[in-house]
Design an enzyme around this catalytic site. Structure first.
Site, PDB file in Angstrom:
ATOM      1  N   HIS A 146      -1.502  17.873 -10.273  1.00  0.00           N
ATOM      2  CA  HIS A 146      -0.848  18.776 -11.211  1.00  0.00           C
ATOM      3  C   HIS A 146      -1.664  18.856 -12.496  1.00  0.00           C
ATOM      4  O   HIS A 146      -1.911  19.940 -13.014  1.00  0.00           O
ATOM      5  CB  HIS A 146       0.572  18.272 -11.486  1.00  0.00           C
ATOM      6  N   CYS A 180       7.662  24.538 -13.362  1.00  0.00           N
ATOM      7  CA  CYS A 180       6.246  24.568 -12.971  1.00  0.00           C
ATOM      8  C   CYS A 180       6.020  24.166 -11.521  1.00  0.00           C
ATOM      9  O   CYS A 180       4.877  24.133 -11.067  1.00  0.00           O
ATOM     10  CB  CYS A 180       5.439  23.676 -13.907  1.00  0.00           C
ATOM     11  N   HIS A 182      -2.316  26.363 -17.535  1.00  0.00           N
ATOM     12  CA  HIS A 182      -1.084  26.058 -16.799  1.00  0.00           C
ATOM     13  C   HIS A 182      -0.381  27.371 -16.483  1.00  0.00           C
ATOM     14  O   HIS A 182       0.184  28.016 -17.362  1.00  0.00           O
ATOM     15  CB  HIS A 182      -0.179  25.156 -17.628  1.00  0.00           C
TER      16      HIS A 182
END
Length: 376
Positions: free
Chosen positions: A267, A137, A302
């Site tokens: 994040h 990620c 996400h």
């Protein structure tokens, strides 16, 4: 200098996504990929699939990647025939969903389509080199770092840093196994957060040295530096010390102090471990009274490999337009984040000059970018 950019999320392009963020609107919808009951996930942040040429075509992230690369190059007004243009793509899942469709549904898939070089060369056949990084990620943050290195080393005249991913049934099944099937949406730093849900899309930026050509357009922002690190603390759990080290590396490379950072794009995955760990790391680096903190996954999910660059483009939009979007989905901050200056409920008028963009991946793969606004 960032001379071109493009983004595609479940909410649309960058302008559409930024406006939705300001309005507090989320792109969450019922899951369209796979069987929700079987996977254990009901909702996601998917892009409506209108691009398949026929029913047997797989759903490939490369289509979105190609569109964003082309749009970013057009904005930068680069003629690839006369410039050395390299491309670095960050991804978490590559074209795994296409493989799933090939195996389970008989979708027509060519081996060459599994490498993003095919998608990139469909719009940029003159690319001097194309690299794919699978750094979970944080992948597009790593792509940004490598792109800057290629420029600094004189290996290219311009570099496109990009990130892309589409959701896969295997990743959805993993998320379903950790109990997020009841999550209505992603709620970063919220006391009643239910965990992460997948998003998808792509983003791209063009990096060039300032003044490297007479027809160079006005910069959209300045990349001051990128800190990267792999602390290898745990397969999935984040490590506060590793995150702090990456933030400080970014500040050192960018030549800024914590006091010089005006905005943080967190994040913010809404998971039990990430949110308190990231909050603690931010407080360790900035202390109380630090910069405003926002996050975008409540609106777009996400997006895995594209997450870092999508946050970066939202940061640049906020700096240009004077409004920091709120954390969509955040209603009551967790105790660990109460001392952060979280932006939620409504947008905040502000003119941040320097922004920090966080991206953290499984295995302790971390990337933190520092970008600066440019004068109008």
């Amino acid at each position: 200098m960032i001379t071109g950019s493009s983004m595609l999320s479940c909410l649309g392009d960058l302008d559409e996504t930024y406006r939705a963020l300001l309005a507090g609107r989320s792109g969450v919808a019922p899951l369209r990929v796979g069987d929700p009951q079987k996977l254990g996930v009901r909702n996601a942040y998917g892009i409506e699939d209108r691009g398949a040429a026929h029913s047997a075509a797989p759903r490939l992230a490369g289509r979105w990647l190609a569109r964003c690369v082309l749009d970013a190059l057009r904005q930068a007004r680069i003629d690839p025939a006369g410039r050395r243009v390299a491309v670095v793509v960050g991804t978490g899942l590559r074209e795994l969903h296409g493989v799933e469709q090939w195996y389970a549904d008989g979708a027509e898939l060519r081996l060459a389509e599994l490498h993003f070089g095919t998608a990139v060369r469909s719009v940029l056949p003159q690319a001097t080199e194309i690299h794919t990084l699978t750094n979970a990620c944080a992948a597009s943050g790593y792509a940004l770092a490598l792109a800057a290195d290629l420029l600094e080393l004189g290996e290219a005249d311009a570099v496109v840093a990009a990130g892309c991913d589409t959701m896969t049934e295997s990743m959805l099944a993993m998320i379903g196994r950790v109990g997020t099937s009841t999550a209505d949406m992603v709620r970063p730093f919220d006391e009643f957060r239910g965990g992460v849900l997948l998003g998808e899309g792509a983003a791209a930026v063009v990096l060039e040295r300032a003044g490297s050509r007479p027809d160079q357009p006005a910069a959209q922002g300045v990349l001051r530096g990128v800190g990267v690190g792999c602390d290898a603390y745990h397969e999935t759990a984040p490590d506060r010390a590793g995150i702090v080290a990456t933030m400080r590396d970014a500040h050192s490379r960018a030549g800024v102090t914590p006091e010089g950072v005006d905005l943080v794009l967190a994040h913010g995955t809404a998971t039990a471990l990430n949110d308190p760990t990231e909050a603690a790391a931010l407080l360790e680096v900035f202390g109380t009274g630090g910069p405003p903190v926002t996050a975008i996954k409540g609106a777009i999910g996400h997006t895995s490999g594209g997450a870092a660059l999508m946050s970066l483009l939202v940061a640049l939009a906020a700096m240009r337009r004077g409004e920091v979007p709120p954390v969509v989905g955040l209603r009551a901050p967790i105790a660990a984040a109460e001392k952060l200056d979280l932006v939620y409920g409504q947008p905040r008028p502000a003119r941040p000059r320097v922004a920090q963009v966080n991206a953290f991946g499984f295995g302790g793969v971390n990337a933190v970018a520092i970008v600066e606004a440019v004068d109008d």
